[in-house]
Design a protein around this motif. Structure first.
Motif, PDB file in Angstrom:
ATOM      1  N   ARG A 219       0.806  -1.219   0.000  1.00 36.16           N
ATOM      2  CA  ARG A 219       0.000   0.000   0.000  1.00 36.16           C
ATOM      3  C   ARG A 219       0.844   1.277   0.000  1.00 36.16           C
ATOM      4  O   ARG A 219       0.296   2.379   0.088  1.00 36.16           O
ATOM      5  N   VAL A 223       0.241   6.227  -0.272  1.00 39.71           N
ATOM      6  CA  VAL A 223       0.667   7.313   0.612  1.00 39.71           C
ATOM      7  C   VAL A 223       1.048   8.504  -0.264  1.00 39.71           C
ATOM      8  O   VAL A 223       2.147   8.553  -0.835  1.00 39.71           O
ATOM      9  N   LEU A 228      -2.777  13.630   1.865  1.00 40.09           N
ATOM     10  CA  LEU A 228      -2.741  13.388   3.309  1.00 40.09           C
ATOM     11  C   LEU A 228      -2.385  14.631   4.119  1.00 40.09           C
ATOM     12  O   LEU A 228      -2.703  14.695   5.316  1.00 40.09           O
ATOM     13  N   VAL A 343      -3.719   4.667   6.292  1.00 36.71           N
ATOM     14  CA  VAL A 343      -3.638   4.281   4.882  1.00 36.71           C
ATOM     15  C   VAL A 343      -2.993   2.910   4.741  1.00 36.71           C
ATOM     16  O   VAL A 343      -3.447   2.068   3.958  1.00 36.71           O
ATOM     17  N   PRO A 346      -5.707  -0.026   6.916  1.00 45.29           N
ATOM     18  CA  PRO A 346      -7.060   0.551   7.059  1.00 45.29           C
ATOM     19  C   PRO A 346      -7.979  -0.251   7.955  1.00 45.29           C
ATOM     20  O   PRO A 346      -8.934   0.294   8.506  1.00 45.29           O
TER      21      PRO A 346
END
Length: 354
Positions: A219, A223, A228, A343, A346
């Motif tokens: 993942r 990011v 964010l 993130v 989750p």
């Protein structure tokens, strides 16, 4: 670590005292010597990994030793499946060589002597370590070799790591079941059973960490600092905390972070949300926002154009609760480490701050 070293010293000291008719203090000294030899064997095992990694240009940050094993911390992952396999299998190869040398010493030394007993135990322990470590499941070296093979086959390191992690959990469960069966048959002592359960627990935990890391690494591309980074609401230095929080509550933007600016409008500090929450509500109109803020210079900075993996590496290298996100000389927002964690994981529940 210390308790385990004392336990091995005591158990092995009693063993050689009864088997070789040695006085108690001498027997326990021999037991402690065996502990030192075990640590030396683990060190050589890990040096096999470290030197092979350096041979392929992978930096080594350090080696951690334990009686049940150790690990070598490298500054980056292996670049190819071949290198990953070679680095992984170098440790068991060293242990196998040590076991062979200790076996030769066992046959060369006189029977029922201290040196002969230590040589025999080192031979047995190193050969067992080599054979056990090549079993195909993370976090064992054989699991890393399995990951390398799967990586070469499916061309996805993260999915290969997750599969090898699940193989490690299956291996841990099977090891526990076999140990329980031997214990019921009377072949394995209670001490041996407890020792195996400790090993099983370590394997299960290590496999779980590998699975978690693989899922998080997959993942990394999600990011994105532009998405964010939380927007800033700056208030002049000396503004009462209550007034600053009122302005933030009226700001239509979500997740606004309070900041402090000087008379020229330059950002000088960020409000620490934890420190601000600790101030009683009835005192907030009288407490300046500066007193619950951290200097801008004390907060690590992250360039806006960093990739997801670069962001995670930066967070690991400079741990903090929040970071300023910059574009050139301008501060464009604040990154909270909890937002990155959400993130990457989750499904993991996070504590909501009141």
């Amino acid at each position: 670590m210390i308790l385990l070293a004392v336990l091995v010293t005591y158990v092995y000291g009693n063993y050689v005292r009864d088997g070789l008719d040695l006085p108690g203090p001498v027997a326990y000294l021999v037991g402690f010597g065996f502990v030192i030899c075990l640590l030396g064997s683990v060190l050589l095992h890990e040096l096999g990994h470290a030197l092979t990694a350096r041979r392929f240009g992978i930096g080594v940050r350090g080696i951690t030793l334990e009686l049940l094993g150790g690990w070598t911390e490298m500054d980056r992952d292996a670049p190819t499946p071949r290198v990953d396999a070679l680095v992984s299998l170098a440790g068991p190869a060293v242990s196998l060589v040590l076991g062979g040398v200790a076996t030769a010493a066992t046959f060369a030394l006189p029977d029922r002597t201290t040196a002969g007993q230590i040589a025999f135990q080192l031979a047995a322990s190193n050969i067992l370590v080599a054979l056990f470590n090549v079993l195909p499941g993370l976090p064992l070296d054989g699991g890393r070799a399995l990951r390398a093979g799967l990586w070469a086959l499916i061309k996805d390191r993260n999915r290969a790591t997750e599969a090898a992690g699940w193989a490690g959990r299956v291996l841990a469960f099977a090891t526990g079941m076999v140990a329980l069966w031997f214990f019921q048959l009377g072949t394995l002592t209670l001490f041996g059973m407890l020792f195996v359960l400790l090993v099983v627990f370590t394997l299960w935990q290590g496999a779980g960490q590998s699975i978690r890391l693989a899922r998080m690494t997959r993942r990394f591309p999600l990011v994105k600092l532009r998405e964010l980074a939380r927007p800033l609401l700056t208030v002049p230095a000396g503004t009462p905390l209550g007034e600053a929080q009122r302005r933030r509550s009226e700001d239509p933007r979500p997740n606004v972070v309070l900041a402090v600016s000087d008379s020229a409008g330059n950002l000088t500090a960020l409000v620490d949300p934890v420190a601000a929450e600790r101030v009683p509500v009835d005192r907030r109109p009288w407490v300046a926002v500066d007193s619950v803020s951290r200097s801008r210079d004390a907060v690590p900075a992250l360039p806006l154009d960093l990739s997801g993996e670069q962001v995670v590496r930066a967070l690991q290298a400079h741990p903090a609760a929040q970071y300023v996100v910059i574009s050139g000389e301008d501060v464009v927002g604040v990154l909270r480490v909890g937002d990155v964690a959400q993130v990457l994981e989750p499904r993991r529940p996070i504590k909501q701050r009141k």
